[in-house]
Motif scaffolding. Structure first.
Motif, PDB file in Angstrom:
ATOM      1  N   THR A  45      22.577  36.779   4.330  1.00 20.71           N
ATOM      2  CA  THR A  45      23.965  36.795   3.862  1.00 20.71           C
ATOM      3  C   THR A  45      24.241  37.946   2.906  1.00 20.71           C
ATOM      4  OG1 THR A  45      23.474  35.353   1.990  1.00 20.71           O
ATOM      5  CG2 THR A  45      24.086  34.290   4.065  1.00 20.71           C
ATOM      6  N   GLY A  46      23.212  38.444   2.239  1.00 18.21           N
ATOM      7  CA  GLY A  46      23.411  39.432   1.181  1.00 18.21           C
ATOM      8  C   GLY A  46      23.419  38.768  -0.170  1.00 18.21           C
ATOM      9  N   SER A  47      24.081  37.641  -0.252  1.00 15.37           N
ATOM     10  CA  SER A  47      24.073  36.801  -1.459  1.00 15.37           C
ATOM     11  C   SER A  47      24.445  35.394  -1.032  1.00 15.37           C
ATOM     12  CB  SER A  47      25.060  37.327  -2.502  1.00 15.37           C
ATOM     13  OG  SER A  47      25.137  36.425  -3.596  1.00 15.37           O
ATOM     14  N   ASN A  48      23.491  34.475  -1.175  1.00 10.32           N
ATOM     15  CA  ASN A  48      23.757  33.094  -0.756  1.00 10.32           C
ATOM     16  C   ASN A  48      24.818  32.429  -1.630  1.00 10.32           C
ATOM     17  OD1 ASN A  48      21.973  33.323   1.314  1.00 10.32           O
ATOM     18  ND2 ASN A  48      20.318  32.172   0.338  1.00 10.32           N
ATOM     19  N   GLN A  49      24.935  32.909  -2.870  1.00  7.78           N
ATOM     20  CA  GLN A  49      25.944  32.353  -3.758  1.00  7.78           C
ATOM     21  C   GLN A  49      27.334  32.688  -3.231  1.00  7.78           C
ATOM     22  OE1 GLN A  49      25.505  33.545  -7.812  1.00  7.78           O
ATOM     23  NE2 GLN A  49      27.069  32.167  -8.590  1.00  7.78           N
ATOM     24  N   GLY A  50      28.089  31.676  -2.926  1.00  7.04           N
ATOM     25  CA  GLY A  50      29.416  31.870  -2.363  1.00  7.04           C
ATOM     26  C   GLY A  50      29.425  31.865  -0.852  1.00  7.04           C
ATOM     27  N   ALA A  51      28.242  32.024  -0.227  1.00  9.45           N
ATOM     28  CA  ALA A  51      28.169  32.021   1.240  1.00  9.45           C
ATOM     29  C   ALA A  51      27.578  30.724   1.780  1.00  9.45           C
ATOM     30  CB  ALA A  51      27.350  33.207   1.727  1.00  9.45           C
ATOM     31  N   ILE A  52      26.702  30.088   0.986  1.00 10.09           N
ATOM     32  CA  ILE A  52      26.036  28.860   1.410  1.00 10.09           C
ATOM     33  C   ILE A  52      26.591  27.686   0.595  1.00 10.09           C
ATOM     34  CG2 ILE A  52      23.824  27.679   1.695  1.00 10.09           C
ATOM     35  CD1 ILE A  52      24.131  30.146   3.441  1.00 10.09           C
ATOM     36  N   TYR A  53      26.922  26.610   1.286  1.00  8.57           N
ATOM     37  CA  TYR A  53      27.476  25.419   0.639  1.00  8.57           C
ATOM     38  C   TYR A  53      26.503  24.259   0.759  1.00  8.57           C
ATOM     39  CZ  TYR A  53      31.676  28.252   1.285  1.00  8.57           C
ATOM     40  OH  TYR A  53      32.574  29.281   1.284  1.00  8.57           O
ATOM     41  N   ASN A  54      26.496  23.411  -0.285  1.00  9.19           N
ATOM     42  CA  ASN A  54      25.627  22.229  -0.264  1.00  9.19           C
ATOM     43  C   ASN A  54      26.265  21.056   0.472  1.00  9.19           C
ATOM     44  OD1 ASN A  54      23.639  23.532  -1.795  1.00  9.19           O
ATOM     45  ND2 ASN A  54      24.657  22.995  -3.720  1.00  9.19           N
ATOM     46  N   THR A  55      27.566  21.121   0.666  1.00  9.43           N
ATOM     47  CA  THR A  55      28.275  20.090   1.431  1.00  9.43           C
ATOM     48  C   THR A  55      29.153  20.774   2.466  1.00  9.43           C
ATOM     49  OG1 THR A  55      30.070  20.072  -0.193  1.00  9.43           O
ATOM     50  CG2 THR A  55      28.298  18.449  -0.504  1.00  9.43           C
ATOM     51  N   LYS A  56      29.522  20.031   3.479  1.00  5.50           N
ATOM     52  CA  LYS A  56      30.332  20.600   4.555  1.00  5.50           C
ATOM     53  C   LYS A  56      31.734  20.876   4.044  1.00  5.50           C
ATOM     54  CE  LYS A  56      31.605  19.788   9.391  1.00  5.50           C
ATOM     55  NZ  LYS A  56      31.167  21.133   9.788  1.00  5.50           N
ATOM     56  N   VAL A  57      32.216  22.104   4.282  1.00  3.57           N
ATOM     57  CA  VAL A  57      33.586  22.473   3.934  1.00  3.57           C
ATOM     58  C   VAL A  57      34.305  22.875   5.221  1.00  3.57           C
ATOM     59  CG1 VAL A  57      32.915  23.225   1.636  1.00  3.57           C
ATOM     60  CG2 VAL A  57      32.979  24.896   3.492  1.00  3.57           C
ATOM     61  N   GLU A  58      35.585  23.040   5.123  1.00  2.00           N
ATOM     62  CA  GLU A  58      36.374  23.361   6.313  1.00  2.00           C
ATOM     63  C   GLU A  58      35.897  24.674   6.944  1.00  2.00           C
ATOM     64  OE1 GLU A  58      41.044  24.061   7.661  1.00  2.00           O
ATOM     65  OE2 GLU A  58      40.538  23.521   5.585  1.00  2.00           O
ATOM     66  N   GLY A  59      35.626  24.617   8.247  1.00  2.00           N
ATOM     67  CA  GLY A  59      35.203  25.800   8.992  1.00  2.00           C
ATOM     68  C   GLY A  59      33.713  26.069   8.942  1.00  2.00           C
ATOM     69  N   SER A  60      32.974  25.237   8.178  1.00  2.00           N
ATOM     70  CA  SER A  60      31.529  25.476   8.052  1.00  2.00           C
ATOM     71  C   SER A  60      30.741  24.667   9.071  1.00  2.00           C
ATOM     72  CB  SER A  60      31.050  25.120   6.642  1.00  2.00           C
ATOM     73  OG  SER A  60      31.114  23.724   6.420  1.00  2.00           O
TER      74      SER A  60
END
Length: 651
Positions: A469-484
């Motif tokens: 991703t380049g930076s997981n912060q802001g790209a990876i979520y711990n819970t399902k969000v819309e569109g993920s």
């Protein structure tokens, strides 16, 4: 009228970026590969100056992670006590420790400190007498302390520094008290500990701890007239330990490019070898370039710990390449150069015994020196040491070679590994330097490699890396969000099992640093595996899941081998054994997977394996473990491995 300062260019080269970051060019190249730094203009190979300056500022503020994540040779400041260089029981250990803590002098100040230390040791060893208890060097400079036959050594230590400068520094020396300990390199300990860490590491000055030196020479036979050479002697600790074991000064030679270290070695010979002969010491302890010097004798034993870094000076490389094959490439390794040169300096039947990086035995970049060893020597013993150098993360070995007059010489190899000793008695295949495996283990690997009915993954699978991703912060979520959607990490993969993903990602190819073609992720059937592991840990994915870069995957294209059967082979104790014994890795690389022989099984055998794998789905823990053993046994049978081999490789 003031002259205007020349404006700095907003763009800089890799070399300029490395200077700003205080790292070597080699480290910079590695950071480029790992994408820790990136060109802003890849076509021209240029960085934005402000980006590099911001990165450097983040290091200084402790916010950066790059320097913390690996051993960096250049960006470490200050000095530190070189732990374990001499015995912890030495009366000088605490005194030098205090000097390191309280003394932050320039190179000239360190020089003056060593002169004072030398005089203290001369007095304590009863080589000279005086009523003075401190200020010895200042007294010498004022003509109040005579050192007679040792004067030339002090002159060498002073290196023609102006007298007034020496006096000024001598008056500012801290109070300390050293004691003479026979065969101890006290001055080397001070010199190395007070040298700025970054300079020490850039110059490859990792002096060998006393206990390791003793281990390295304990098997060497010392007899009258048997001539020894340390071609990178530093301050002479290897030679000192030979003196302790009874070697004669006239049978010992040493040389080093660092003339100041050689002066310290000569002082050590004066103190512990009871040799005051200036001409003999200068003839036996030389300030020279070992690789090109024409003044070195042919000897019976060469020992030591050569520098391990890479040579980057093109002029020196060109000069060395005229006589050494290992120098005929970009950035040759010093260790390789010293081994090749040393084999040339040995008499036939002579012994070479070096402390070396373990990588020399198994990494592709050292293939040339392994060829040279094969052509000119036989391996007598290998002692695997692990990581033994203070603050250096690099596994080491003591390698002992015997020079021969013909290529391919074989014989028993004594191996010390994991607190066990064993002898390799079989005739090794050419360039087989993997001595971590016993003869019995080697036979199992040979049997797997020589299997007739097998195929390799190369050309029969599409390999793909997980998303960076380049930076997981802001790209990876711990819970399902819309569109993920779920995305797999390496820890989500167990043998034959994919755990429920706990990470989610919105797939947007344009925002990722690295991504495989989407159709690879969506393959109806692919094998996912952990990237960071000592052996394959794999499972079949039929849901088209995304993966992060800790979870790579294979899309098999075999016509006669199912994905489930292939996963069973990769998870087997046979392949685990193959990986651990042959590769010694912590990363499951594509190049290694492509070396694994995959046995071609009949349709019935594959169905049997697939049936057993299906039984794992709803099995209890006890049933699960029992079924795993059945799968493992079946794969071993397909490999043609008998009961003895099964016992050797069993999980």
């Amino acid at each position: 009228m003031r002259s205007r300062k020349k404006e700095k260019s907003p763009y800089i080269t890799l070399e300029e970026a490395c200077k700003l970051l205080e790292i070597s060019i080699a480290t910079g190249r590695n950071w480029l590969k790992l994408e820790k730094i990136k060109y802003s203009d890849p076509d021209k190979g240029l960085f934005k100056r402000k980006d590099i300056e911001q990165l450097h500022d983040s290091f200084l503020k402790g916010k950066g992670t790059v320097l913390k994540s690996r051993r960096n040779k250049s960006a470490v400041r200050g000095s530190e006590l070189y732990v374990n260089y001499v015995s912890r029981n030495s009366p000088n250990h605490s005194a030098v420790g205090l000097l390191v803590s309280n003394f932050s002098g320039s190179p000239t100040a360190i020089k003056v400190l060593l002169c004072e230390s030398f005089l203290q040791l001369l007095i304590d060893a009863k080589k000279i007498t005086t009523n003075l208890s401190e200020g010895l060097f200042n007294a010498y400079l004022e003509g109040k302390l005579k050192v007679d036959e040792y004067d030339w050594l002090l002159q060498d230590l002073m290196e023609k520094t102006p007298l007034q400068t020496l006096k000024n520094f001598s008056l500012k020396l801290p109070k300390f008290n050293l004691h003479f300990v026979e065969f101890e390199d006290t001055l080397g300990l001070i010199y190395l500990s007070l040298m700025e860490i970054s300079k020490r590491r850039q110059q490859g000055r990792y002096y060998t701890p006393q206990n390791l030196t003793d281990t390295a020479i304990e098997t060497l036979q010392i007899t009258k007239g048997r001539v020894f050479l340390d071609p990178c002697c530093g301050s002479g600790n290897f030679l000192l330990r030979l003196l302790k074991r009874g070697a004669r000064v006239c049978d010992l030679y040493g040389c080093d490019l660092d003339g100041f270290s050689v002066t310290l070695a000569r002082i050590n010979f004066v103190l512990s070898g009871n040799c005051n002969d200036e001409s003999l010491l200068k003839a036996h302890l030389l300030k020279c370039d070992t690789v090109t010097s024409k003044h070195l004798p042919k000897v019976d034993v060469i020992l030591g710990n050569p520098p391990w870094g890479s040579l980057e000076d093109l002029n020196v490389i060109n000069r060395y390449s005229k006589t050494l094959r290992c120098a005929q490439k970009n950035r040759p390794c010093f260790a390789d150069l010293f081994v090749e040169r040393s084999l040339k300096l040995l008499n036939d039947g002579g012994i070479l015994q070096f402390v070396l990086p373990e990588a020399l035995l198994n990494v592709a970049s050292h293939e040339t020196i392994r060829n040279i060893i094969y052509e000119n020597a036989r391996v007598k013993s290998v002692r695997y040491l692990g990581e033994v150098f203070h603050a250096v993360q690099c596994p080491s070995v003591i390698l002992t070679l015997e020079k021969t007059s013909f290529a391919g010489a074989t014989g028993d190899v004594i191996v010390y590994h994991d607190n066990q000793n064993y002898v390799v008695r079989r005739n090794r295949k050419p360039l087989d330097f993997n001595f971590k495996i016993t003869d019995q283990e080697a036979l199992v690997i040979e049997k797997m490699d020589d299997l007739e009915h097998c195929v390799k993954l190369r050309g029969h699978a599409k390999f793909a890396l997980g998303i960076v991703t380049g930076s997981n912060q802001g790209a990876i979520y711990n819970t399902k969000v819309e569109g993920s959607e779920p995305v797999l990490r390496g820890i989500d993969v167990e043998p034959f099992k994919i755990k429920e993903a706990k990470s989610y990602l919105i797939f947007d190819e344009s925002k990722f640093q690295q991504v495989a073609p989407l159709e690879y992720y969506r393959s109806p059937e692919k094998i996912v595996y952990r990237f960071i592991a000592r052996y394959p840990i794999a499972a079949v994915d039929t849901k088209g899941l995304l993966t992060l870069n800790s979870c790579n995957f294979i899309v098999p294209t075999f016509k006669n081998i199912s994905a489930t059967y292939l996963a069973a082979v990769l998870n087997s104790s046979a392949v685990r054994f193959y990986f651990e014994k042959k590769f010694h890795t912590i990363k499951v690389l594509r190049s290694l997977l492509e070396e694994v022989p995959i046995p071609i099984a009949s349709e019935d055998s594959q169905r049997e394996v697939e049936f057993l794998v299906e039984q794992l789905t709803d099995a209890s823990e006890q049933e699960y473990q029992a079924t795993l053993k059945k799968i493992d046994k079946k794969v071993a049978e397909i490999y043609g491995l008998g009961k003895r081999a099964l016992k050797l490789i069993s999980l």
